[in-house]
Design a protein around this motif. Structure first.
Motif, mmCIF file in Angstrom:
data_model
loop_
_atom_site.group_PDB
_atom_site.id
_atom_site.type_symbol
_atom_site.label_atom_id
_atom_site.label_comp_id
_atom_site.label_asym_id
_atom_site.label_seq_id
_atom_site.Cartn_x
_atom_site.Cartn_y
_atom_site.Cartn_z
ATOM 1 N N PRO A 151 -15.287 7.017 11.341
ATOM 2 C CA PRO A 151 -14.331 6.508 11.869
ATOM 3 C C PRO A 151 -14.396 4.750 11.975
ATOM 4 N N ASN A 152 -15.432 4.300 12.519
ATOM 5 C CA ASN A 152 -15.482 3.240 11.978
ATOM 6 C C ASN A 152 -15.379 2.058 10.759
ATOM 7 N N GLY A 153 -16.182 3.040 9.738
ATOM 8 C CA GLY A 153 -15.946 2.433 8.594
ATOM 9 C C GLY A 153 -14.511 2.478 7.665
ATOM 10 N N LEU A 154 -13.592 3.794 8.609
ATOM 11 C CA LEU A 154 -12.137 3.053 8.724
ATOM 12 C C LEU A 154 -11.409 1.964 9.547
ATOM 13 N N ASP A 155 -12.172 2.001 10.252
ATOM 14 C CA ASP A 155 -11.247 1.298 11.147
ATOM 15 C C ASP A 155 -12.215 -0.774 11.034
ATOM 16 N N ALA A 156 -12.769 -0.588 10.092
ATOM 17 C CA ALA A 156 -13.122 -1.949 9.078
ATOM 18 C C ALA A 156 -12.101 -2.261 8.691
ATOM 19 N N LEU A 157 -12.010 -1.137 7.079
ATOM 20 C CA LEU A 157 -11.090 -0.848 6.213
ATOM 21 C C LEU A 157 -9.570 -1.494 6.556
ATOM 22 N N ARG A 158 -9.187 -0.881 7.535
ATOM 23 C CA ARG A 158 -7.856 -1.304 8.439
ATOM 24 C C ARG A 158 -7.703 -2.510 8.514
ATOM 25 N N ILE A 159 -8.796 -2.960 8.606
ATOM 26 C CA ILE A 159 -8.436 -4.837 8.976
ATOM 27 C C ILE A 159 -8.256 -5.517 7.549
ATOM 28 N N VAL A 160 -8.466 -5.163 6.666
ATOM 29 C CA VAL A 160 -7.946 -5.366 5.468
ATOM 30 C C VAL A 160 -7.008 -5.270 4.691
ATOM 31 N N GLY A 161 -5.942 -3.647 5.291
ATOM 32 C CA GLY A 161 -5.332 -3.104 4.791
ATOM 33 C C GLY A 161 -5.746 -2.606 3.654
ATOM 34 N N ALA A 162 -7.246 -1.976 3.385
ATOM 35 C CA ALA A 162 -7.508 -0.873 2.928
ATOM 36 C C ALA A 162 -7.963 0.303 2.936
ATOM 37 N N ASP A 163 -7.562 1.472 4.089
ATOM 38 C CA ASP A 163 -7.999 2.329 4.669
ATOM 39 C C ASP A 163 -6.759 2.719 4.527
ATOM 40 N N GLU A 164 -5.759 2.433 3.897
ATOM 41 C CA GLU A 164 -4.198 3.797 3.284
ATOM 42 C C GLU A 164 -4.788 4.075 2.160
ATOM 43 N N VAL A 165 -5.149 3.112 0.961
ATOM 44 C CA VAL A 165 -5.327 3.730 -0.020
ATOM 45 C C VAL A 165 -6.514 4.970 -0.427
ATOM 46 N N VAL A 166 -7.772 4.395 1.421
ATOM 47 C CA VAL A 166 -8.709 5.342 0.612
ATOM 48 C C VAL A 166 -8.355 6.660 1.429
ATOM 49 N N ARG A 167 -7.568 6.679 2.291
ATOM 50 C CA ARG A 167 -7.100 7.827 3.017
ATOM 51 C C ARG A 167 -6.605 8.748 1.835
ATOM 52 N N GLY A 168 -5.886 8.271 1.012
ATOM 53 C CA GLY A 168 -5.320 9.164 -0.348
ATOM 54 C C GLY A 168 -6.219 9.981 -1.720
ATOM 55 N N VAL A 169 -7.361 9.158 -1.291
ATOM 56 C CA VAL A 169 -8.542 9.944 -2.342
ATOM 57 C C VAL A 169 -9.078 10.708 -1.502
ATOM 58 N N GLY A 170 -9.121 10.866 -0.276
ATOM 59 C CA GLY A 170 -10.417 11.641 0.680
ATOM 60 C C GLY A 170 -10.159 12.529 1.393
ATOM 61 N N GLN A 171 -10.430 13.572 1.550
ATOM 62 C CA GLN A 171 -10.384 15.294 2.764
ATOM 63 C C GLN A 171 -10.697 14.697 3.796
ATOM 64 N N GLN A 172 -9.788 15.294 4.586
ATOM 65 C CA GLN A 172 -10.402 15.371 6.149
ATOM 66 C C GLN A 172 -10.965 16.145 6.392
ATOM 67 N N VAL A 173 -12.223 15.581 7.041
ATOM 68 C CA VAL A 173 -12.985 16.866 7.620
ATOM 69 C C VAL A 173 -13.537 15.816 9.205
ATOM 70 N N PRO A 174 -12.726 15.959 10.456
ATOM 71 C CA PRO A 174 -12.919 15.620 11.975
ATOM 72 C C PRO A 174 -14.004 15.869 12.672
ATOM 73 N N SER A 176 -19.398 2.993 5.544
ATOM 74 C CA SER A 176 -18.972 2.463 7.067
ATOM 75 C C SER A 176 -19.228 1.241 7.028
ATOM 76 N N LEU A 177 -20.912 1.047 6.877
ATOM 77 C CA LEU A 177 -22.082 -0.023 7.894
ATOM 78 C C LEU A 177 -21.421 -1.331 6.334
ATOM 79 N N ALA A 178 -21.180 -0.985 5.637
ATOM 80 C CA ALA A 178 -21.054 -1.662 4.609
ATOM 81 C C ALA A 178 -19.668 -2.357 4.843
ATOM 82 N N ALA A 179 -18.476 -1.395 5.004
ATOM 83 C CA ALA A 179 -17.209 -2.272 5.324
ATOM 84 C C ALA A 179 -17.285 -2.492 6.749
#
Length: 386
Positions: A51-74, A306-309
């Motif tokens: 979640p922390n990595g996705l939150d960082a990607l959200r800031i630059v508008g990249a979270d949705e494209v990543v969701r398109g290639v990922g599988q949710q494992v909450p 996630s830390l890289a993002a």
């Protein structure tokens, strides 16, 4: 040094495109220079974005494209080697679910998104040197070309060239005592609910989750005192590695069944598990490190991407508000305690996987384990001060 308006980003993996996107959001023009001829298609195995990595990607508008290639494992289930459930965790309310995906798919998604957003990525540009002047920094590449900008950002991974340019005595990656493997298995009677990541501890460890096609993807480690390079590992036939893993996981629930249901052709060899020890110097003059080049925590953390993002976004925020190298020093102060805490925890996990941990401490609850990591948020709009 005046305010930064342009940057050379060395490395087109994860940190590179995200850094360029974040710099663009900060009003800084950046070009990514990648040594390979493409966005590393087919390179690497599986990884997760927390979640922390996705939150960082959200800031630059990249979270949705990543969701398109990922599988949710909450969900997370922790069990022992006999199959007894020890703890369960369904994620934190309000946070996005963790995503699992092929590393190559993440590379491609981020590169394509960056290009669509106007970032220029130049491939086949292997950095060999950099020269600073009062006006900027000039990078020279193996093909004889050069490029100049206000600053140079090393997003070039765990074997960073930029790290050695900043500090010729900088440490290199540290072997974690285990070789890492993954694979795809048939069901084989192993319980694996969709959307749940399982961690089975014991004499050894295996993690796994069910894929949308019904197969189970697993990841495991083989202790080995002497390190092998990735090239040396892949020279050994997959059937031989699989036989060694089956022997190690004999009697392990569910490792024995998962490995029995895996064909040699479905084995993923990721090689030696490595991490970066503490890097003394993250920056010098007009050059700075970001992502794995500064703080690769090993895959045991589940936090490398996630830390890289996070660091990419935080670096751009610092450069938005402060001149370099002051921005670099503030960036390091903001990031070093967090990444070294997570990296140290991953190093302890590596020792446990290698059978070197000694007496096992009491296991924290999943909430205690994940809260300080997953709930991290970067306040992009907050001004950065020295």
């Amino acid at each position: 040094m005046s305010k930064v308006t342009s940057a050379l980003v060395i490395g087109g993996g994860i940190a590179g495109p995200v850094t360029a996107l974040a710099l663009a959001k900060a009003g800084i023009r950046a070009t990514v220079h990648e040594a390979h001829d493409s966005a590393a298609d087919g390179v690497g195995a599986m990884l997760s974005l927390a979640p922390n990595g996705l939150d960082a990607l959200r800031i630059v508008g990249a979270d949705e494209v990543v969701r398109g290639v990922g599988q949710q494992v909450p969900g997370v289930v922790m069990a022992d080697g006999a199959g007894t459930r020890l703890a369960e965790f369904g994620g934190f309310p309000g946070l996005p679910p963790t995503l699992a995906m092929p590393r190559a798919a993440l590379f491609r998604a981020l590169a394509d998104h960056a290009v669509a957003a106007g970032v220029r990525i130049e491939y086949g540009k292997r950095l060999i040197s950099a020269e600073e002047t009062p006006e900027g920094v000039t990078a020279t590449f193996a093909d004889g070309t050069t490029a100049t900008a206000d600053v140079l950002i090393g997003a070039d991974g765990i074997r960073s060239t930029v790290r050695t340019l900043i500090d010729p005595g900088a440490p290199g990656p540290e072997y974690g005592g285990v070789l890492s493997f993954g694979g795809y298995a048939g069901d084989g009677g192993v319980r694996a609910e969709p959307g749940v990541m399982y961690f089975a501890f014991g004499r050894t460890f295996i993690g796994y989750w069910r894929l949308p096609d019904g197969r189970i993807c697993w990841f495991a480690s083989l202790p080995r005192t002497e390190a092998l390079t990735y090239a040396e590992v892949v020279r050994v036939p997959a059937a031989e590695w699989l036989a060694r893993l089956r022997d190690l996981y004999s009697g392990h629930v569910p490792g024995e069944k998962l490995l029995a249901g895996t064909d040699p052709g479905d084995l993923m060899i990721t090689g030696p598990m490595e991490r970066m020890p503490s890097v003394p110097h993250w920056h010098r003059g007009r050059m700075v490190l970001v992502g794995d080049a500064a703080h690769a925590p090993s895959s045991s953390s589940g936090q490398g991407a996630s830390l890289a993002a996070e660091s990419a976004v935080e670096l751009a925020r610092c450069l938005r508000d402060l001149p370099a190298p002051e921005a670099f020093a503030v960036f390091e102060r903001l990031r070093r305690p967090r990444v070294e805490m997570i990296g140290g925890d991953a190093a302890a996990k590596n020792k446990a996987k290698a059978g070197q941990a000694g007496e096992r401490p009491a296991m924290p609850t999943p909430e205690q384990m994940f809260a300080p990591v997953h709930k991290h948020h970067i306040h992009w709009d907050a001004p950065v001060t020295a």
